[in-house]
Design an enzyme around this catalytic site. Sequence first.
Site, PDB file in Angstrom:
ATOM      1  CE  LYS A 100      45.575  43.559  31.543  1.00 44.04           C
ATOM      2  NZ  LYS A 100      45.647  43.175  32.910  1.00 44.04           N
ATOM      3  CD  GLU A 124      36.237  52.287  36.236  1.00 44.15           C
ATOM      4  OE1 GLU A 124      35.341  53.026  35.838  1.00 44.15           O
ATOM      5  OE2 GLU A 124      37.435  52.638  36.283  1.00 44.15           O
ATOM      6  N   GLY A 129      42.751  48.286  37.867  1.00 44.53           N
ATOM      7  CA  GLY A 129      42.173  47.245  38.735  1.00 44.53           C
ATOM      8  C   GLY A 129      40.942  47.751  39.468  1.00 44.53           C
ATOM      9  N   GLY A 182      53.289  35.587  42.910  1.00 48.62           N
ATOM     10  CA  GLY A 182      52.140  35.437  42.016  1.00 48.62           C
ATOM     11  C   GLY A 182      51.721  36.735  41.328  1.00 48.62           C
ATOM     12  CE  LYS A 200      46.550  47.462  33.368  1.00 50.00           C
ATOM     13  NZ  LYS A 200      47.441  46.969  34.414  1.00 50.00           N
ATOM     14  N   GLY A 297      45.146  41.912  41.045  1.00 45.79           N
ATOM     15  CA  GLY A 297      44.734  40.953  42.077  1.00 45.79           C
ATOM     16  C   GLY A 297      43.309  40.478  41.854  1.00 45.79           C
TER      17      GLY A 297
HETATM   18  N1  HSE Z   1      49.756  42.300  35.190  1.00 38.89           N
HETATM   19  C1  HSE Z   1      48.946  43.423  35.561  1.00 38.89           C
HETATM   20  C2  HSE Z   1      49.671  44.246  36.619  1.00 38.89           C
HETATM   21  C3  HSE Z   1      47.617  42.930  36.084  1.00 38.89           C
HETATM   22  O1  HSE Z   1      50.666  43.763  37.182  1.00 38.89           O
HETATM   23  O2  HSE Z   1      49.281  45.380  36.873  1.00 38.89           O
HETATM   24  C4  HSE Z   1      46.561  43.985  36.206  1.00 38.89           C
HETATM   25  O3  HSE Z   1      46.242  44.572  34.991  1.00 38.89           O
END
Ligand code: HSE
Length: 406
Positions: A100, A124, A129, A182, A200, A297
Site C-alpha cells: 500500500k 487488490e 486484505g 503477531g 489505504k 494476515g
Molecule cells: N498492519 C496492517 C493492518 C496489515 O493491521 O491492517 C494489513 O494491511
Amino acid sequence: MSKFAVLGHGVVGSGTVELFNMNRELIHKRQGIDLELGYILDIRDFPGLPYSDKFTKNIDDILNDDEVTVVAEVMGGVHPAYDFVLACLNKGKSVCTSNKELVAKKGAELLRAAKEHNCNFMFEASTGGAIPVLRPMHTCLAGNEITRIAGILNGTTNFILTRMIEDDMDFADALKLAQDNGYAEKDPTADIEGHDACRKICILSSLAFGRHVYPEWVHCVGISGITIEDVAYADKAGYSVKLIGSVECVGDKILPMVAPRFVPKSCELSSVSDVFNGIMLYGNGFDQIMFYGKGAGKLPTASAVLGDVIDCAKKSGTDMSGFWEDSADNSFIADYKTQTVRKYIRAAGTDRAKVTTLFGDVRFLSRDSAPSDEVAFITSPMTETDIREKCEKLGQVKSDIRIYNA
Ligand code: HSE
C-alpha cells in the site's frame, strides 16, 4: 503455461507461494490456466524448502525471462520495490502488489507505465486484505458516481480498540496483546498513528475520484490518544470507538481523512471487530454497499495477491487496471478545519455551566467513577476551527473525537 515470479518471501510472499501450491490444480481446472511459479526473489537464504530451487537474488533473472508474464511484488516499502516494479512494467510484465505504501506514493506513475506497456498494475491486496473492494469499484460498480467511502481499514488498531471496548483493557495492554498475537509490528507506529489506514484511504480516494491523493495531503489522526475513559463514555452513550478512513465529496472538492470516531452502535461499522475490516461505499445508483472480511494476515492477503496474478495471467495483454491521473497539487482537497463536524470532548478542571456558555446546546455524557471536575459532551455541528477556539477557553481538554455520520 503462464509463468509468474514472487518478489519477497516474507509473510505475504511465503503465503502467496503456500496458497498457490495448495490450490494449483484447482486453479488449473477451474480457471483453465496452467500457472507455474518461476522465481522467488529474496536476498535471504531459505534452505530446506520444497521449492528452494526457485530462489534468486538477482532481479535480472526475472526481467530477462520472457516466459515470466506476471510478477507479484510483496516486499513492502518503496525502495527497492518501486524500482523492481517499474522495471517489470517497462518490460511488459504485469505486476500485482500488496504494497500500500508503494501504491499510495507511486500509484499514478506505475499505472501510467502499465498502460504504456500494455500490461497491468494490480493492487487488490493493498487495501482491505482479502476483501475484494478495489476491483468491484471499477468493474461491477463502474456505472455509478461514488460519493463517499468510510471504512475500518486497519486490522491492528481495530483489534486494540475491540479489546479496550470488550475487555476494559487500557491502550498499552491492548497494544501489547496485539504485538504478542503477531498483528502489530514491533514498531507499531504506522498502525496506531493511522499511517497505514491513510495509505489505504489514499488508494480508495484516487480510484474513486480519478486523481492521485498523496498521503501528506490527508488529515490523519491515530488512536494512541484514546483512553479507557473515552471508550467508557462512548459505550454508555451508544457508540463504539473506531479508527475510520473516509473520503467524501464536498462541493467540487473531496475530503479524505483518517481519524478515530464515535460510531453509533446502530451503524454496521460499529460491529466490525478484532482484525476484521469493513468498508462502506456510497454511490448514486447502488446507494450503499458494505464490504467485510479479513483485512490482514498471511493467507487472507495472499488470497488477494493470487487472485490478481490469476486475472493477469488469464487476460494477458488486456488493460484491466483501474486508472487515475497524477495530480500536480492538492487544490481539489477540502480543508477539514472549515467543514462542519460534531465532536465528543472530555475535559478536566471545568463544569457544565462553562461548557454551555461556550458551546451552547450540547449532549452531556456520563460514565461510572468520573471525577467531579470532569465533563464529557457531544457538541452541535460546528467547524473544527470553532471547536478548537472554544476548547482553548474551556479548561484542560483531555480528548476530542469526531462523531461518525452514519
Ligand atoms: N498492519 C496492517 C493492518 C496489515 O493491521 O491492517 C494489513 O494491511
